[in-house]
Design an enzyme around this catalytic site. Structure first.
Site, PDB file in Angstrom:
ATOM      1  N   CYS A  98       0.971  -1.463   0.057  1.00  0.00           N
ATOM      2  CA  CYS A  98      -0.013  -0.047   0.154  1.00  0.00           C
ATOM      3  C   CYS A  98       0.764   1.234  -0.019  1.00  0.00           C
ATOM      4  O   CYS A  98       0.297   2.422  -0.410  1.00  0.00           O
ATOM      5  CB  CYS A  98      -1.009  -0.008   1.418  1.00  0.00           C
ATOM      6  SG  CYS A  98      -1.883  -1.364   1.191  1.00  0.00           S
ATOM      7  N   HIS A 108      -8.730   3.227  -2.847  1.00  0.00           N
ATOM      8  CA  HIS A 108      -7.411   2.804  -2.462  1.00  0.00           C
ATOM      9  C   HIS A 108      -7.059   1.986  -3.657  1.00  0.00           C
ATOM     10  O   HIS A 108      -6.667   0.668  -3.674  1.00  0.00           O
ATOM     11  CB  HIS A 108      -7.433   1.977  -1.273  1.00  0.00           C
ATOM     12  CG  HIS A 108      -6.098   1.549  -0.667  1.00  0.00           C
ATOM     13  ND1 HIS A 108      -4.973   2.087  -1.151  1.00  0.00           N
ATOM     14  CD2 HIS A 108      -5.757   0.648   0.417  1.00  0.00           C
ATOM     15  CE1 HIS A 108      -3.981   1.669  -0.604  1.00  0.00           C
ATOM     16  NE2 HIS A 108      -4.456   0.531   0.433  1.00  0.00           N
ATOM     17  N   CYS A 167      -0.832   2.133   6.744  1.00  0.00           N
ATOM     18  CA  CYS A 167      -0.288   0.893   6.859  1.00  0.00           C
ATOM     19  C   CYS A 167       0.061   0.221   5.655  1.00  0.00           C
ATOM     20  O   CYS A 167      -0.286   0.555   4.662  1.00  0.00           O
ATOM     21  CB  CYS A 167      -1.507   0.403   7.722  1.00  0.00           C
ATOM     22  SG  CYS A 167      -3.090   0.199   7.002  1.00  0.00           S
ATOM     23  N   GLY A 215       0.567  -3.766   4.024  1.00  0.00           N
ATOM     24  CA  GLY A 215       0.370  -5.241   4.152  1.00  0.00           C
ATOM     25  C   GLY A 215       1.789  -6.030   4.405  1.00  0.00           C
ATOM     26  O   GLY A 215       2.693  -5.775   4.041  1.00  0.00           O
TER      27      GLY A 215
END
Length: 415
Positions: A101, A371, A401, A403
């Site tokens: 991300c 996203h 955050c 993954g």
């Protein structure tokens, strides 16, 4: 009274600064049914790169870093094709980056490091993602080394835990209620809807002309394909209410609190920023066109099964590096992967009042906007820098955050 030493140092300008001349993005659209569902990721990337080239034809770009998470072969061939297709010379090089991300924030940081150390003079950091084309079963590992699936190390096994389950873990471990998650999600849509209506995204969005075919509720094509020009985000729900969100069923566990309404939308889009040394901008007569400055970025690791807490770890370390506190930051863009983790991070960082004042995600976040994994960091950077130019404030932070258990944060200064 002079500002604290840390703040004064960060705000001081220098010929060696890494500055950002432009930060642009495509509209972000819903995967599968949105207006970019039939667009290729490299087509969206090409729209942004072409716009950067058109706005700065006098600039020779040495290298381009493209964040991409899901595309075939890491997207490198497609991205390089897009670069040359929109007119960049063969001398302009390209590579891709995958930090899940945070991929395009990592791309911006990587290009900034190249510029800062003199490896290149000018670069572009950005990202692209078509989750329509590459998400779902294609994104779930089905053939993992058995030794990892059976590893005695829990963190190794948890690296392939579905993201929705990590959201449920955060909610359970840190006491994030379903009601709080739905209220947070509704506010994200309300803010994004107001921003779109007021034209606050106009300066950062580049239109995409592409093919499009309508689909029915089952996803089957309806009617003939047509050529359309996409000019605005289409995931924002005008008039959304907490009551409507409360009716949605849990998406990941039968008794969970994370739903399709309080989680980030699966989306398509691309974004990119043009970076160079301040001295280079001065030499080219572009100093008045500087949008902002990249200060620094870092990552922090955490348990994979609660990866959403990453910003609560990365942001304090980033601020401490520069002897700053949260009070020194005027605007925050913190990715809303899930309402659960976003709320936890706000609480942990002491930013609940900042959220209520509208200095955290003032124009909404990924729950409303979407996203598109590889593009999100650059999209957030564009929204941050344009927002600071419009609304003021000296310093802003982009964070998300990541993954497999990380958080990333980047510090930017308004010019």
């Amino acid at each position: 009274m002079s500002p604290p030493r840390g703040l004064a140092s960060v705000l001081a300008k220098s010929p060696s600064d890494v500055v950002i001349l432009s930060a642009l993005r495509t509209p972000v659209c819903r995967a599968y049914k949105g207006r970019l569902r039939d667009a290729y990721p490299e087509e969206m990337l090409g729209s942004v790169l072409g716009a950067l080239r058109e706005r700065h034809p006098e600039v020779h770009v040495d290298d381009v870093a493209v964040g991409v998470v899901l595309s075939e072969l890491g997207g490198s061939k497609a991205a390089r094709m897009a670069l040359t297709h929109v007119g960049f010379p063969r001398e302009t090089c390209l590579y891709t980056v995958n930090r899940a991300c945070a991929s395009s924030l990592q791309s911006i940081a990587a290009v900034a490091a190249q510029v800062s150390t003199g490896i290149i003079s000018v670069g572009i950091g950005g990202g692209m993602e078509s989750m329509t084309r590459n998400y779902g079963t294609k994104a779930i590992p089905v053939d993992v080394w058995p030794a990892l699936r059976d590893s005695p190390i829990k963190d190794a096994r948890d690296c392939i835990m579905p993201m929705g389950l990590t959201s449920e873990n955060v909610a359970a471990r840190y006491g994030i209620s379903r009601a709080d998650q739905d209220a947070f999600a509704a506010e994200s849509h309300i803010r994004a809807s107001a921003a779109r209506a007021a034209g606050r995204f106009d300066d950062e969005i580049v239109s995409v002309t592409t093919r499009f075919q309508e689909v029915d509720k089952e996803g089957a094509a309806v009617g003939a394909a047509q050529t359309i020009t996409v000019t605005r985000d289409d995931g924002i729900r005008d008039g959304i209410s907490v009551d409507a969100l409360a009716k949605l069923k849990p998406a990941f566990t039968a008794d969970g609190a994370s739903t399709a309404g309080n989680s980030s939308q699966v989306s398509d889009g691309a974004a990119a920023a043009l970076l160079m040394r301040r001295s280079t901008a001065t030499q080219l007569g572009l100093e008045r066109r500087i949008l902002g400055r990249f200060v620094s970025a870092l990552t922090a690791g955490c348990a994979p099964d609660e990866m959403g807490i990453g910003p609560a770890l990365a942001i304090p370390r980033l601020l401490a590096r520069h002897s700053l506190t949260v009070r020194d930051i005027q605007r925050w863009e913190i990715n809303e992967a899930f309402a659960s983790q976003a709320i936890h991070c706000l609480r942990e960082l002491g930013l609940e009042q900042a959220w209520e004042r509208g200095t955290v995600n003032p124009d909404g976040g990924a729950i409303a906007l979407g996203h598109p994994l590889g593009a999100t960091g650059a999209r957030m950077t564009s929204t941050l820098l344009h927002g600071m130019q419009r609304d003021g404030g000296d310093l802003g932070v982009v964070s998300m955050c990541v993954g497999t258990g990380m958080g990333m944060a980047g510090l930017f200064a308004r010019e």
